[in-house]
Write a protein that holds these residues in place. Structure first.
Motif, PDB file in Angstrom:
ATOM      1  N   PHE A 194     -44.223  -0.465  11.274  1.00 16.64           N
ATOM      2  CA  PHE A 194     -45.585  -1.256  11.538  1.00 16.64           C
ATOM      3  C   PHE A 194     -46.247  -0.717  12.818  1.00 16.64           C
ATOM      4  CE2 PHE A 194     -43.468  -4.007   8.569  1.00 16.64           C
ATOM      5  CZ  PHE A 194     -44.509  -4.235   7.776  1.00 16.64           C
ATOM      6  N   GLU A 246     -47.920  -2.388  14.881  1.00 17.74           N
ATOM      7  CA  GLU A 246     -47.913  -3.347  15.866  1.00 17.74           C
ATOM      8  C   GLU A 246     -46.190  -3.664  15.949  1.00 17.74           C
ATOM      9  OE1 GLU A 246     -49.298  -3.915  12.882  1.00 17.74           O
ATOM     10  OE2 GLU A 246     -51.328  -4.116  13.327  1.00 17.74           O
ATOM     11  N   VAL A 247     -45.478  -2.911  15.205  1.00 20.76           N
ATOM     12  CA  VAL A 247     -43.925  -3.088  15.263  1.00 20.76           C
ATOM     13  C   VAL A 247     -43.613  -4.341  14.483  1.00 20.76           C
ATOM     14  CG1 VAL A 247     -41.770  -2.963  16.720  1.00 20.76           C
ATOM     15  CG2 VAL A 247     -43.970  -1.862  17.426  1.00 20.76           C
ATOM     16  N   GLY A 248     -44.032  -5.478  14.702  1.00 23.35           N
ATOM     17  CA  GLY A 248     -43.514  -6.574  14.165  1.00 23.35           C
ATOM     18  C   GLY A 248     -42.155  -6.841  14.020  1.00 23.35           C
ATOM     19  N   LEU A 249     -41.559  -6.939  15.296  1.00 21.23           N
ATOM     20  CA  LEU A 249     -40.240  -7.575  15.200  1.00 21.23           C
ATOM     21  C   LEU A 249     -40.047  -9.097  15.490  1.00 21.23           C
ATOM     22  CD1 LEU A 249     -38.275  -4.943  17.626  1.00 21.23           C
ATOM     23  CD2 LEU A 249     -38.453  -4.875  15.284  1.00 21.23           C
ATOM     24  N   PHE A 250     -39.260  -9.838  14.844  1.00 21.99           N
ATOM     25  CA  PHE A 250     -39.277 -11.381  14.972  1.00 21.99           C
ATOM     26  C   PHE A 250     -38.470 -11.662  16.266  1.00 21.99           C
ATOM     27  CE2 PHE A 250     -39.167 -10.014  10.595  1.00 21.99           C
ATOM     28  CZ  PHE A 250     -40.373 -10.237  10.031  1.00 21.99           C
ATOM     29  N   PRO A 251     -39.105 -12.592  17.101  1.00 23.39           N
ATOM     30  CA  PRO A 251     -38.719 -12.811  18.283  1.00 23.39           C
ATOM     31  C   PRO A 251     -37.579 -13.900  18.271  1.00 23.39           C
ATOM     32  CG  PRO A 251     -40.876 -13.918  17.936  1.00 23.39           C
ATOM     33  CD  PRO A 251     -40.671 -12.973  16.887  1.00 23.39           C
ATOM     34  N   HIS A 252     -37.363 -14.528  17.330  1.00 23.28           N
ATOM     35  CA  HIS A 252     -36.264 -15.489  17.368  1.00 23.28           C
ATOM     36  C   HIS A 252     -35.046 -14.652  16.649  1.00 23.28           C
ATOM     37  CE1 HIS A 252     -37.825 -15.339  13.242  1.00 23.28           C
ATOM     38  NE2 HIS A 252     -36.866 -16.248  12.468  1.00 23.28           N
ATOM     39  N   LEU A 275     -32.413  -7.058   8.565  1.00 19.51           N
ATOM     40  CA  LEU A 275     -33.307  -7.932   7.678  1.00 19.51           C
ATOM     41  C   LEU A 275     -33.436  -7.468   6.214  1.00 19.51           C
ATOM     42  CD1 LEU A 275     -33.949 -10.773   8.418  1.00 19.51           C
ATOM     43  CD2 LEU A 275     -36.191 -10.033   8.990  1.00 19.51           C
ATOM     44  N   PRO A 276     -33.774  -6.175   6.093  1.00 17.85           N
ATOM     45  CA  PRO A 276     -34.178  -5.917   4.726  1.00 17.85           C
ATOM     46  C   PRO A 276     -32.974  -5.549   3.987  1.00 17.85           C
ATOM     47  CG  PRO A 276     -35.334  -4.358   6.337  1.00 17.85           C
ATOM     48  CD  PRO A 276     -34.329  -5.199   7.169  1.00 17.85           C
ATOM     49  N   ARG A 312     -32.839  -9.634  22.156  1.00 22.14           N
ATOM     50  CA  ARG A 312     -34.033 -10.112  21.654  1.00 22.14           C
ATOM     51  C   ARG A 312     -35.096  -8.981  21.807  1.00 22.14           C
ATOM     52  NH1 ARG A 312     -32.982 -14.638  18.585  1.00 22.14           N
ATOM     53  NH2 ARG A 312     -30.836 -15.286  19.680  1.00 22.14           N
ATOM     54  N   GLN A 316     -37.975  -9.279  22.848  1.00 20.38           N
ATOM     55  CA  GLN A 316     -38.663  -9.579  24.021  1.00 20.38           C
ATOM     56  C   GLN A 316     -37.932  -8.764  25.145  1.00 20.38           C
ATOM     57  OE1 GLN A 316     -38.045 -11.536  21.545  1.00 20.38           O
ATOM     58  NE2 GLN A 316     -38.089 -13.666  22.434  1.00 20.38           N
ATOM     59  N   ARG A 353     -35.180  -0.620  11.174  1.00 19.57           N
ATOM     60  CA  ARG A 353     -35.488  -1.629  10.204  1.00 19.57           C
ATOM     61  C   ARG A 353     -35.774  -0.712   8.806  1.00 19.57           C
ATOM     62  NH1 ARG A 353     -39.312  -6.538  11.479  1.00 19.57           N
ATOM     63  NH2 ARG A 353     -40.718  -4.923  11.294  1.00 19.57           N
TER      64      ARG A 353
END
Ligand SMILES: Nc1ncnc2c1ncn2[C@@H]1O[C@H](COP(=O)(O)OP(=O)(O)OP(=O)(O)O)[C@@H](O)[C@H]1O
Ligand SMILES: [Mg+2]
Lengths: 260, 509
Positions: free
Chosen positions: A83, A85-91, A100-101, A134, A136, A150
């Motif tokens: 993506f 905007e990258v869209g990595l999940f902060p949690h 994840l995939p 993480r 972040q 990913r």
């Protein structure tokens, strides 16, 4: 093989379409790069391919099958997507994000971790050092590389990449470009990649498509584009770097009379 | 003072444990209902607005009104309506924060989640809910503090809580009880707030130890709360297997004393009892009709005006007989009999005034009324009783004045006024050494204290055998003394009830 025929997207009934009657065939195993000014419809085109955006009209076929009839979730799982905007999940940790995939298709966790660590290493991130962090806690460029890992995790045969190296420094970027080229070759991937960087396009692409105002105005091999007869917008886009080179070489030439 | 405190502290385990069980259960129900509901309505924007509006309206209903509303709605009193009201009360913060937390997750993340092939359910459970969790927990924390606070208002609908201290304390002017109740509720709210806050911080900062300490806090509270009922039920199962006799009481000292008296007599006869004190008058009557409460003391005039909706006045005997028949036919409520005193309006004078003018009845007052001043509370001169009093006795007082009820007694004691309108069993009549003038011509409506039994209890012969000893056994003087002991001497209710009980036995009752 990905085939776009007469693909159009209007976000509002009035106004010009974001993507306007695009015809495009991407061959199996091809590396196709989309070039174009900001707002020219590149992202919209990519998102229509994995049905994050539904086309207003026209059709997309992958391996001869129209994408509009099947299950969008299954379609998206079979396509890797980097993506803009990258869209990595902060949690989630870096390793969990990249894996994840694989988890979505039910891969056994240790196996998934192993695959992810391999991929992280290939995008030049030490899994020991970065795997448990993480998102972040990474730099922008490091995050983009996790995004690439990913997209590749579930071994898709088609990968869509939306400016995957926008925030990466030129040196690392050169390394990653080589890596992507190798991956493309080794895994026999079909890649559609969006970039603003003409040099990146010239280096990576089998063919380059140029978009302006939602239209695909030029399509050809790097050589064809640099030498051929082009749409004026496409020529402007391609000549911009050439002018930069001219200016650069001008700066490097010693001034004729530096002191009076 | 110290014995007062220890008397109150003895009640603490029961009240506190009931309070925790009620609050935590309401909160748990709120969470179980509102988090999924919140998640669901983020998928339906129209319903979302409607649902949040309804929850918002629920929140504007005062806690005590919501609690009281549950009683007629469910047709029962006690734990269940209180639990339901508190659960409703917890809805808004949990629902609102769930919706906000879920919808505020960055669109780019939701697109990424969808784009890598998550189903809508997976987007919700693997991305939106985990990211919304700190926000949801913050909502739960707000709800927890509201629920713990509002649970103190569950007493009037017959649920035990720390409010029992406060309601009893307010009515019997027992500051110790009020303080114990308020402090315990405040500390409980702080402990729950801090525990949930720890979980919230742990979730945002990912500190496992902190979240464990928060969970441990809540867990310990739950354990402490369950300990009491568990030990109690173990103890009870040996003694008495049938359900305890439930005794009701309204919100004033006399009612607390009488309920305790009934309880002590029944306990002495081997019955287990449960006193639901501080209940609203109408709620208590309905509870009796439904056999949720087995017995309590009410007053003929109250039943006459409230339950029977009669406007006029009738002779004492007629009121009693009509009421007994009506209660039986309308509700199957059995009137065991009068206790032997009235709690009605009465005229009271200083002892020296009584002696000076030789006053014993209101009739005696008529002749000298012109020389005397009457004092009363704000509403009395507007009530029909005042008109009836004047016309029945042809009473023309020299002057009349208005006081706050508490100051009225001082006013007559210090000679500011000569006659006041008192309640006939008020302990202050003794405290200020006043003489009550007999209402020989029945100007005031009769308010005979009567012992009522629920339809179920009417068939309980063992219960009737114990309680019928109290019929016609308590005269107004005894009741006044008992009220004075509680209201003015600040003696604990159970000891006052015990003394009263012994006096009645001594008398052969
Ligand atoms: N969700 C949307 N709603 C309305 N308009 C949109 C939406 N997404 C994109 N557009 C519009 O469609 C056009 C094409 O956008 P798109 O994101 O495809 O551009 P792009 O070529 O990817 O640009 P960039 O290089 O800046 O990323 C733009 O004019 C944009 O404003
Ligand atoms: Mg774009």
């Amino acid at each position: 093989m990905i085939e776009l025929s007469n693909l159009t997207k209007r976000f509002s009934a009035a106004g010009r379409p974001a993507v306007d009657s695009v015809f495009l065939k991407v061959q199996r195993g091809e590396f196709l790069v989309l070039l174009g000014a900001s707002g020219s419809g590149k992202t919209t085109t990519l998102k229509m391919i994995n049905r994050l955006i539904e086309p207003t009209s026209g059709e997309i076929r992958i391996n001869g099958q129209s994408t509009s009839t099947g299950d969008p979730v299954a379609l998206r799982r079979s396509i890797g997507y980097v993506f803009q905007e990258v869209g990595l999940f902060p949690h989630l940790s870096v390793r969990e994000n990249a894996g994840l995939p694989l988890r979505l298709v039910g891969t056994h966790p240790p196996e998934a971790d192993q695959r992810v660590d391999e991929l992280l290493a290939r995008v030049d991130l030490d899994p020991e050092e970065y795997g448990d962090r993480r998102p972040q806690e990474l730099s922008g460029g490091q995050r983009q590389r996790v995004g690439v890992a990913r997209a590749l995790a579930a071994s898709p045969s088609v990968v869509l990449m939306d400016e995957p190296f926008g925030a990466v420094d030129p040196i690392t970027r050169a390394g990653l470009q080589t890596e992507i080229k190798t991956l493309h070759h080794d895994l026999q991937l079909t890649i559609v990649m969006v970039t603003h960087d003409l040099f990146e396009a010239l280096l990576l692409a089998d063919r380059i498509g140029v978009m302006t105002n939602g239209k695909l105005v030029a399509l050809g091999t790097p050589h064809e584009l640099l030498t051929g007869d082009l749409h004026p917008d496409a020529r402007a886009l391609l000549s911009a770097p050439r002018e930069q080179i001219d200016r650069l070489s001008h700066l490097l030439t010693p001034p004729a009379d530096s002191h009076e | 003072m110290n014995s007062q405190l220890s008397a109150q502290l003895q009640l603490l385990p029961e009240y506190l444990s009931a309070h925790i069980v009620l609050s935590l259960l309401a909160l748990a129900l709120g969470i179980v209902i509102c988090v999924p509901l919140g998640a669901f309505i983020t998928r339906l924007p129209r319903v979302q607005w409607l649902t949040l509006s309804i929850a918002g309206i629920l929140q504007t209903v005062p806690g005590i009104a919501l609690l009281a509303l549950m009683v007629p709605l469910l047709g029962m009193i006690g734990f269940i309506p209180a639990l339901l009201a508190l659960t409703l009360y917890s809805f808004l913060p949990i629902l609102r924060n769930s919706v906000t937390g879920i919808t505020e997750v960055d669109d780019a993340l939701i697109e990424a989640a969808t784009g890598i092939g998550m189903t809508d359910w997976q987007v919700l459970t693997k991305v939106q809910l985990p990211l919304a969790l700190p926000m949801i927990v913050a909502g739960i924390r707000t709800a927890a503090v509201w629920v713990v606070g509002t649970a103190t208002l569950a007493t009037p609908v017959g649920a035990v809580s720390l409010g029992n201290f406060i309601f009893a304390g307010l009515q019997t002017q027992n500051v110790t009880a009020i303080l114990v109740g308020c402090l315990a509720a405040a500390i409980l709210a702080i402990v729950i707030d801090m525990s949930i806050r720890a979980i919230e911080v742990a979730l945002t900062r990912r500190r496992v130890a902190l979240s464990i300490s928060g969970l441990a806090g809540i867990g310990l509270l739950a354990l402490a709360a369950l300990w009491q009922p568990l030990t109690a039920s173990v103890a009870n199962s040996d003694a008495e297997s049938d359900r305890p006799v439930v005794i009701g009481a309204k919100t004033f000292s006399e009612q607390y004393i009488l309920a305790e008296l009934l309880a002590q007599r029944l306990e002495a006869a081997g019955r287990s009892t449960s006193v639901r004190s501080g209940m609203g008058s109408i709620i208590l009557f309905d509870a009796l009709a439904n056999s949720d409460v087995d017995c309590y003391v009410d007053y003929t005039g109250t039943i006459w005006a409230n339950a029977m909706q009669r406007r006029g006045i009738a002779p004492r005997r007629a009121v009693y007989d009509t009421m007994v028949a009506w209660l039986d036919s309308a509700y199957g409520i059995h009137t065991l009999g009068p206790l032997g005193f009235e709690n009605t309006y009465a005229l009271a004078v200083r002892r020296e005034t009584a002696e000076q003018y030789n006053l014993q009845t209101i009739e005696d007052l008529t002749a000298v009324a012109g020389e005397l001043t009457i004092g009363s509370d704000y509403e009395f001169y507007d009530r029909p009783e005042w008109q009836r009093l004047q016309s029945t006795y042809n009473l023309e007082m020299g002057d009349r004045r208005t006081f706050d009820p508490t100051l009225m007694y001082q006013a007559v004691a210090t000679g500011d006024v000569d006659v006041i309108t008192a309640y006939s069993t008020d302990g202050r009549i003794i405290a200020f050494d006043l003489v009550v003038l007999e209402d020989t011509r029945q100007a005031f409506p009769p308010y005979d204290a009567v012992l009522l039994l629920s339809p179920d209890a009417s068939a309980d012969n063992r219960l009737i055998a114990v309680l019928k000893n109290l019929i016609d056994a308590v005269n107004a003087t005894r009741m006044r003394e008992a009220n004075k002991a509680v209201d003015i001497d600040q003696i604990a209710i159970d000891s006052v009830a015990h003394v009263l009980s012994e006096q009645l036995r001594g008398k052969g009752g």
